[in-house]
Design a protein around this motif. Structure first.
Motif, PDB file in Angstrom:
ATOM      1  N   UNK C  29      12.501   0.007  -1.732  1.00  0.00           N
ATOM      2  CA  UNK C  29      12.973  -1.360  -1.470  1.00  0.00           C
ATOM      3  C   UNK C  29      12.362  -1.961  -0.213  1.00  0.00           C
ATOM      4  N   UNK C  30      12.133  -1.111   0.772  1.00  0.00           N
ATOM      5  CA  UNK C  30      11.759  -1.644   2.077  1.00  0.00           C
ATOM      6  C   UNK C  30      10.921  -0.642   2.847  1.00  0.00           C
ATOM      7  N   UNK C  31       9.853  -1.139   3.452  1.00  0.00           N
ATOM      8  CA  UNK C  31       9.137  -0.351   4.450  1.00  0.00           C
ATOM      9  C   UNK C  31       8.881  -1.292   5.623  1.00  0.00           C
ATOM     10  N   UNK C  32       8.728  -0.750   6.834  1.00  0.00           N
ATOM     11  CA  UNK C  32       8.521  -1.627   7.994  1.00  0.00           C
ATOM     12  C   UNK C  32       7.304  -2.538   7.803  1.00  0.00           C
ATOM     13  N   UNK C  33       6.315  -2.071   7.095  1.00  0.00           N
ATOM     14  CA  UNK C  33       5.077  -2.822   6.959  1.00  0.00           C
ATOM     15  C   UNK C  33       4.486  -2.483   5.586  1.00  0.00           C
ATOM     16  N   UNK C  34       3.636  -3.344   5.058  1.00  0.00           N
ATOM     17  CA  UNK C  34       3.017  -3.057   3.772  1.00  0.00           C
ATOM     18  C   UNK C  34       2.037  -1.905   3.926  1.00  0.00           C
ATOM     19  N   UNK C  35       1.928  -1.061   2.883  1.00  0.00           N
ATOM     20  CA  UNK C  35       1.026   0.087   3.008  1.00  0.00           C
ATOM     21  C   UNK C  35      -0.300  -0.140   2.278  1.00  0.00           C
ATOM     22  N   UNK C  36      -0.392  -1.241   1.532  1.00  0.00           N
ATOM     23  CA  UNK C  36      -1.627  -1.406   0.761  1.00  0.00           C
ATOM     24  C   UNK C  36      -2.485  -2.576   1.248  1.00  0.00           C
ATOM     25  N   UNK C  37      -2.128  -3.125   2.410  1.00  0.00           N
ATOM     26  CA  UNK C  37      -2.960  -4.211   2.925  1.00  0.00           C
ATOM     27  C   UNK C  37      -3.789  -3.710   4.102  1.00  0.00           C
ATOM     28  N   UNK C  38      -5.067  -4.010   4.044  1.00  0.00           N
ATOM     29  CA  UNK C  38      -5.971  -3.599   5.117  1.00  0.00           C
ATOM     30  C   UNK C  38      -5.898  -4.626   6.235  1.00  0.00           C
ATOM     31  N   UNK C  39      -5.790  -4.142   7.462  1.00  0.00           N
ATOM     32  CA  UNK C  39      -5.640  -5.029   8.617  1.00  0.00           C
ATOM     33  C   UNK C  39      -6.503  -4.458   9.738  1.00  0.00           C
ATOM     34  N   UNK C  40      -7.841  -4.637   9.568  1.00  0.00           N
ATOM     35  CA  UNK C  40      -8.798  -3.965  10.441  1.00  0.00           C
ATOM     36  C   UNK C  40      -8.583  -4.319  11.914  1.00  0.00           C
ATOM     37  N   UNK C  41      -8.078  -5.507  12.158  1.00  0.00           N
ATOM     38  CA  UNK C  41      -7.872  -5.932  13.548  1.00  0.00           C
ATOM     39  C   UNK C  41      -6.965  -4.957  14.297  1.00  0.00           C
ATOM     40  N   UNK C  42      -5.939  -4.483  13.556  1.00  0.00           N
ATOM     41  CA  UNK C  42      -4.957  -3.609  14.203  1.00  0.00           C
ATOM     42  C   UNK C  42      -5.216  -2.138  13.936  1.00  0.00           C
ATOM     43  N   UNK C  43      -6.498  -1.761  13.730  1.00  0.00           N
ATOM     44  CA  UNK C  43      -6.733  -0.368  13.352  1.00  0.00           C
ATOM     45  C   UNK C  43      -6.557   0.585  14.539  1.00  0.00           C
ATOM     46  N   UNK C  44      -6.148   1.807  14.209  1.00  0.00           N
ATOM     47  CA  UNK C  44      -6.029   2.905  15.169  1.00  0.00           C
ATOM     48  C   UNK C  44      -5.194   2.574  16.395  1.00  0.00           C
ATOM     49  N   UNK C  45      -4.132   1.803  16.166  1.00  0.00           N
ATOM     50  CA  UNK C  45      -3.198   1.582  17.268  1.00  0.00           C
ATOM     51  C   UNK C  45      -2.445   2.855  17.583  1.00  0.00           C
ATOM     52  N   UNK C  46      -2.196   3.088  18.868  1.00  0.00           N
ATOM     53  CA  UNK C  46      -1.334   4.218  19.208  1.00  0.00           C
ATOM     54  C   UNK C  46       0.115   3.787  18.951  1.00  0.00           C
ATOM     55  N   UNK C  47       1.014   4.735  18.823  1.00  0.00           N
ATOM     56  CA  UNK C  47       2.410   4.391  18.549  1.00  0.00           C
ATOM     57  C   UNK C  47       2.974   3.431  19.602  1.00  0.00           C
ATOM     58  N   UNK C  48       3.638   2.382  19.127  1.00  0.00           N
ATOM     59  CA  UNK C  48       4.294   1.453  20.041  1.00  0.00           C
ATOM     60  C   UNK C  48       5.562   0.912  19.385  1.00  0.00           C
ATOM     61  N   UNK C  50       6.105  -1.766  17.724  1.00  0.00           N
ATOM     62  CA  UNK C  50       5.919  -2.374  16.407  1.00  0.00           C
ATOM     63  C   UNK C  50       5.550  -1.321  15.354  1.00  0.00           C
ATOM     64  N   UNK C  51       4.529  -0.519  15.673  1.00  0.00           N
ATOM     65  CA  UNK C  51       4.129   0.561  14.768  1.00  0.00           C
ATOM     66  C   UNK C  51       4.565   1.886  15.393  1.00  0.00           C
ATOM     67  N   UNK C  52       5.759   2.365  14.965  1.00  0.00           N
ATOM     68  CA  UNK C  52       6.363   3.521  15.624  1.00  0.00           C
ATOM     69  C   UNK C  52       5.450   4.741  15.657  1.00  0.00           C
ATOM     70  N   UNK C  53       4.703   4.930  14.549  1.00  0.00           N
ATOM     71  CA  UNK C  53       3.809   6.096  14.503  1.00  0.00           C
ATOM     72  C   UNK C  53       2.348   5.651  14.640  1.00  0.00           C
ATOM     73  N   UNK C  54       2.108   4.396  15.028  1.00  0.00           N
ATOM     74  CA  UNK C  54       0.742   3.898  15.160  1.00  0.00           C
ATOM     75  C   UNK C  54       0.174   3.422  13.836  1.00  0.00           C
ATOM     76  N   UNK C  55      -1.123   3.054  13.855  1.00  0.00           N
ATOM     77  CA  UNK C  55      -1.778   2.606  12.622  1.00  0.00           C
ATOM     78  C   UNK C  55      -3.019   3.440  12.361  1.00  0.00           C
ATOM     79  N   UNK C  56      -3.487   3.438  11.108  1.00  0.00           N
ATOM     80  CA  UNK C  56      -4.670   4.231  10.772  1.00  0.00           C
ATOM     81  C   UNK C  56      -5.947   3.388  10.863  1.00  0.00           C
TER      82      UNK C  56
END
Lengths: 315, 528, 276
Positions: C29-48, C50-56
């Motif tokens: 029903x719900x995830x904090x963020x979509x998992x199938x949309x590519x968002x290159x701008x925010x790539x490889x963020x460390x955990x913060x 907004x993105x608790x476990x970071x981004x890939x």
């Protein structure tokens, strides 16, 4: 004893025959025409047909099975569809990496598991027991490929204690063992955890047997009774697990080789599958299964050495 | 001079009191028998002596052995006493020996632990001791393994381990309970002889007054953790001051009142019955060898009769029972049930099966632990083509439970809520519920304490009188068979060696094997 | 069953495994963020925050991917255990009911044969033949579960067949099949639950391993094993990529194993007679 060994040998032979049939049929149903793959998509139908003739692919299924098995028995594993070299040559050096690594891991696993399993059982309920039980619980839960990634990061790349991958060959045994140590340890960790737990529970079961009370009534101290009477009896279930573990270690080696860039059987089988080099897949799988069945046979014989009740049937 | 004297001994395990104010003493060259039913604390008293107590056990009071206070000694000192000065023999010879060591090594170990002797010397002593215990070198070399010996032979090895260093005290915890009667008599003789030869004291733990009556010098009777009566054997039997002693004595001699209305119509007859088993193959090829467990036996069981079947373990009595119950096909001869003939290769059909029911030995293993009593006792309804349901089913359950002295409300309980004796009553209710004519009692009272056994025997006698039941009573216990049967079959190696009226067979046995059985059986003489 | 919750091991295990089951359920029903949309701008963020476990490396939220990945792991493992139990238990019961018969021999020898193939090898052969997919991973893991349950139930059933209450049922004229289901199966259920928990955890590990080598769930289905595989080249500068999916696997497996162990202790009827 002799009849017991003969019976186990017969069973070994039957298992090998059954396994070879299963593997042959599994490869048989795989899609793709070997000759077509070898010559590429643009090859002429005549050339493909000629190659089929040459490879014996037009023979009946029985004839092909028999020639494959006959080849295996005489050490001829066929010719790779992709590289056009004898499979024996391709397997050659790689065997000397994968099998020593699996055996190295088995030795490591035993060396770790036996002492801690015995201590945990002897000091049941103590902090040492809790530590062993907790540690092994974690050891079982950690996926070995993940552990390998982290270990390479930390121990090889950051501290340079081990090599991060690759294999220098056996010319320098020291370097070879150094290259295999981290992979073997990664392989061994979950197996050692399982083995330690089995050792502990088997020993606890044995310690509650009547004959342990007899041993104490004779004047043995707890430690003497454990060493002289419990250990050998507790070994029987441990041996079973040890035998099964070899199969897990071989399978695990396939993955670990990939992480450590080791040119072993595992990387060969991955390449062979992606290239549809079926004859290589067939032979490598058969080789691995043969190793597993052989280990089962050795374990069966060891049973009889440990437990005189099994020898009886032979007398 | 007492070698062992226990006074004011109390024992608790965790918070449970096990022993209260126990006092006993044993002298050199004499046998002290400690008697009691299960839960009396007799074995725990013995374990207090050599301090092999379970975890969490706390003993207070005094246990003096050879001038030392055992409760005050540390583990190291205890280890030097155990095996050297205090030997111990256990109940279960099948599991008391280490299965992966030779008997020689196990007996020699006692010597090696306590003396500085060489291995060769220890093995020589082991050889001598095994000889003394009736295991001569010719048939029983030192390199035999336990699994190559019978139960009685293994018990001799355990005894040899215990006496190898000629201890001052030998503790024997139910040493013959797991053995056949003839073997039991031999082991008791051996122990008695050893006590005299080595002038040691022996503490003999037993649940069976009959077993110890002939061998004990002193008797102590225990109940619920206390010694209720103790003294010289003759005096105990003559006086029987404590009511429990009397009750125990009467219970082990109990003969239920029975009328014998047997009519001359056979309900079951067996003619030349043969049962073969296939043995594991000896060679890789060729047919598997056969073992003939029952070799052409014949008998008749009359309506209302109680027929005993006696024999030692392995004689074929269980195999015969299974064939009659229709669980296994027979290989020769025939079984006739109420006039219907079943021949070789045939199974007993359902209509005939419902005329027979069975009660097994083990009150704990006879019931599926996951079902309630109502479901357990109605299991035989499966044999009826039109089993009762609803109120009729409830009425049948009530009737069967009442019949065996249980309450109809017990139907809603699980089996673990009942004691051994109650479970055996429920087992009888299960057998009665489809109103069979024949009940096979397969060692049905063997696992029960004597006082409970007497009650169950009374119940069986009462039921057979009221419901005109026939019994096939299978047992290794001669005193029970003597108490409850009209006729008896004596079985040995798959054949009947003697058949006759119970009274006649026991007073005037014809076959040497029957005589040996009766002589070996520990039957208490009834003294006024 | 309620007694199990009084055991600390079971409780910890239940909470650990429960968190991931819950995460998988919520992800529908719900995830904090979509998992199938590519968002290159925010790539490889460390955990913060907004993105608790970071981004890939595609900028996807790792927390959300772990939630969705739990679905794959749990589904594969459950179905594989189902296959193992559904086929293995009846085979084991049948073999025990007809001990020593041809049927028994065939079932047990086939079991031995499957055991002779290292599990991963079966998976590799199946995927080689039919292609890599989550379904084939399930089949591969499930096949290896069959002999595990067949052996277990045969062994346990054999010891029950010697019990007097089974004999009583035979005297009551019940057929071996009837007895197997009425008397044997309920009495081995405890063992099956314990083994089921353990095979469940092994299934999660196996699925992760298969996905790691590329033979399990295929993109775009998120999977813990593949997240680790993708992180491998970046682990030296973005360790959070490898850390969180790995922790997810470890904690789920640990939780299941703790539950299995506690249940085994709970069900074990053996009373140990420890001597001092």
């Amino acid at each position: 004893m002799l009849i017991y060994i003969l019976k186990r040998l017969l069973s070994l032979g039957l298992s090998l025959v059954a396994a070879s049939v299963v593997i042959f049929l599994a490869i048989e149903v795989m899609p793709g025409d070997a000759a077509q793959i070898m010559l590429g998509i643009n090859a002429s139908p005549d050339a493909v047909e000629a190659l089929r003739q040459e490879l014996g692919l037009n023979l009946s299924i029985y004839a092909r099975y028999l020639s494959w098995v006959g080849g295996l028995l005489s050490g001829d594993f066929g010719v790779s569809y992709t590289y056009r070299v004898p499979v024996t040559e391709m397997i050659g050096d790689r065997v000397w990496l994968s099998f020593p690594m699996a055996i190295y891991a088995l030795v490591l696993s035993t060396l770790i598991a036996f002492p801690i399993g015995i201590i945990a059982a002897a000091k049941r309920g103590s902090w040492a027991d809790w530590l062993v039980m907790g540690g092994t619980q974690l050891g079982v839960a950690i996926p070995n490929f993940w552990f390998a990634m982290l270990a390479v990061q930390l121990l090889a790349i950051k501290y340079h204690w081990f090599s991060a991958g690759g294999f220098p060959g056996w010319e320098n045994p020291f370097l070879a063992i150094r290259a295999l140590t981290l992979p073997a340890f990664v392989l061994a960790l979950p197996q050692a955890s399982i083995l330690a737990r089995v050792m502990r529970s088997s020993l606890l079961d044995t310690l509650s047997e009547d004959f342990m009370r007899t041993a104490r009534a004779k004047g043995n101290t707890r430690r003497q009774a454990l060493v002289k009477h419990a250990l050998r009896n507790a070994m029987i279930p441990v041996l079973t697990i040890l035998g099964l573990q070899f199969s897990f270690l071989l399978a695990g080696a396939i993955i670990v080789e990939k992480i450590f860039f080791l040119p072993g059987i595992g990387s060969l089988i991955f390449t062979a599958i992606s290239q549809r080099d079926l004859i290589v897949v067939e032979s490598v799988v058969m080789l691995l299964v043969f190793a597993v069945i052989l280990v089962t046979f050795v374990v069966d014989i060891t049973y009889a050495v440990v437990d005189p009740r099994l020898r009886r049937k032979a007398r | 001079m007492s070698i062992l004297s226990i006074s004011g001994l109390n024992l608790t395990i965790g918070t449970v009191p096990i022993l209260r104010d126990v006092s006993l003493s044993a002298r050199a060259g004499e046998i002290l028998a400690v008697i009691g039913e299960s839960g009396s604390g007799k074995s725990m008293t013995a374990y207090c002596v050599n301090q092999l107590l379970p975890r969490g056990a706390v003993a207070t009071g005094q246990v003096r052995f050879d001038g030392q206070d055992m409760l005050a000694l540390d583990e190291r000192a205890l280890c030097t006493l155990r095996g050297a000065d205090i030997g111990m023999v256990f109940q279960e010879p099948m599991t008391a020996l280490n299965p992966v060591q030779t008997i020689g090594a196990q007996v020699a170990e006692t010597v090696l632990i306590h003396t500085g002797k060489s291995k060769a010397e220890a093995l020589r002593i082991a050889r001598d001791t095994l000889n003394r215990c009736g295991l001569p070198a010719a048939q029983f070399p030192l390199d035999k393994y336990p699994h190559e010996l019978s139960g009685g032979q293994r018990q001799r090895v355990v005894i040899a381990m215990a006496i190898a260093l000629r201890p001052k005290l030998l503790i024997a915890d139910e040493p013959t309970t797991a053995l056949d009667v003839t073997t039991q008599a031999q082991i008791l003789d051996l122990l008695k002889g050893l006590v005299k030869q080595d002038n040691m004291a022996m503490m003999l733990i037993s649940h069976d007054l009959g077993v110890v009556a002939d061998v004990a010098d002193h008797i102590a009777i225990m109940r619920k953790g206390e010694v209720v009566e103790s003294g010289p054997t003759a005096q105990i039997f003559a006086e029987m001051n404590h009511p429990y002693t009397r009750a125990l004595f009467e219970a082990s001699n109990h003969i239920p009142d029975r009328e014998a209305p047997a009519v001359d119509a056979p309900i079951l007859s067996v003619k030349n019955l043969v049962r073969d088993y296939l043995l594991p193959r000896k060679s890789l090829f060729g047919p598997a060898p056969k073992f003939r467990a029952v070799n052409g036996v014949s008998f008749e069981l009359k309506r209302g009769e109680s027929l005993g079947l006696v024999g030692e373990s392995g004689c074929g009595k269980s195999t015969l029972t299974r064939a009659i119950l229709g669980l296994e096909a027979i290989q020769g001869g025939e079984i006739v049930i109420n006039g219907h003939r079943i021949g070789a290769g045939q199974f007993v059909p359902r209509e005939l099966r419902r005329q027979m029911q069975v009660v097994f030995q083990d009150p704990y293993g006879s019931f599926n632990p996951r079902h309630k009593v109502a479901r357990l006792v109605t299991e035989p309804f499966h044999l009826l083509s039109d089993p009762p349901s609803g109120a009729a089913r409830k009425a049948a359950i009530d009737k069967a439970l009442t019949e065996v002295g249980m309450h109809p409300d017990d139907a809603d309980k699980f089996i673990h809520e009942f004691s051994g004796g109650q479970r055996q009553r429920i087992a009888i209710a299960r057998a009665l519920i489809i109103e069979p004519e024949l009940i096979i009692l397969d060692e049905a009272v063997s696992a029960l304490d004597v006082s409970i056994r007497a009650q169950i025997l009374d119940l069986l006698a009462d039921l057979s009188d009221r419901l005109n039941l026939s019994y096939l009573f299978i047992s290794h216990d001669l005193s029970v068979v003597r108490a409850i049967t009209d006729r008896v079959l004596v079985m040995k190696s798959g054949e009947f060696v003697e058949v006759g009226d119970t009274g006649r067979v026991f007073t005037d046995p014809q076959h040497p094997y029957t005589r040996a059985l009766i002589e070996a059986a520990p039957i208490l003489e009834i003294t006024p | 069953m309620m007694r199990a919750f009084k055991m600390p091991g079971f409780l910890i295990g239940f909470i650990l495994a429960g968190i991931f089951v819950l995460a998988a359920a919520v992800s529908f029903f719900w995830t904090p963020d979509a998992v199938d949309t590519v968002d290159i701008v925010n790539k490889l963020h460390v955990p913060d925050a907004k993105n608790w476990f970071g981004t890939d490396h595609f900028g996807r939220d790792i927390f959300s991917m772990i939630m969705v990945g739990a679905r794959t792991s749990i589904a594969v493992a459950i179905v594989a255990v189902g296959i193992g139990m559904g086929l293995g238990v009846p085979l084991g019961l049948a073999a025990a009911a007809r001990k020593g018969s041809i049927l028994d021999e065939v079932i047990m020898r086939t079991n031995d044969l499957i055991f002779a193939f290292p599990a991963l090898l079966i998976a590799i052969m199946i995927t080689a033949a039919f292609g890599a997919s989550a379904v084939n991973a399930i089949i591969a893991i499930g096949i290896f579960n069959i002999p595990v349950f067949a052996r277990l139930s045969r062994g346990a059933a054999l010891s029950l067949w010697t019990r007097d209450f089974v004999l009583a049922a035979r005297v009551a004229g019940k057929s071996p099949a009837h007895i197997s289901f009425e008397h044997i199966l309920p009495n081995i259920l405890n063992l099956l639950i314990v083994q089921g928990t353990i095979q469940f955890s092994l299934g999660i590990l196996a699925e992760a391993a298969l996905s790691y080598v590329g033979l399990g769930a295929q993109p775009p289905t998120p999977s813990w094993g593949r997240m680790l595989a993708e992180s491998q080249t970046m682990v030296s500068f973005a360790p959070h990529l490898a850390l969180f999916p790995g922790m997810a696997i470890v904690l789920t497996v640990l939780g299941l194993n703790l539950m299995g162990d506690a249940l085994r202790d709970l069900f074990d009827p053996k009373i140990r007679r420890d001597r001092a």
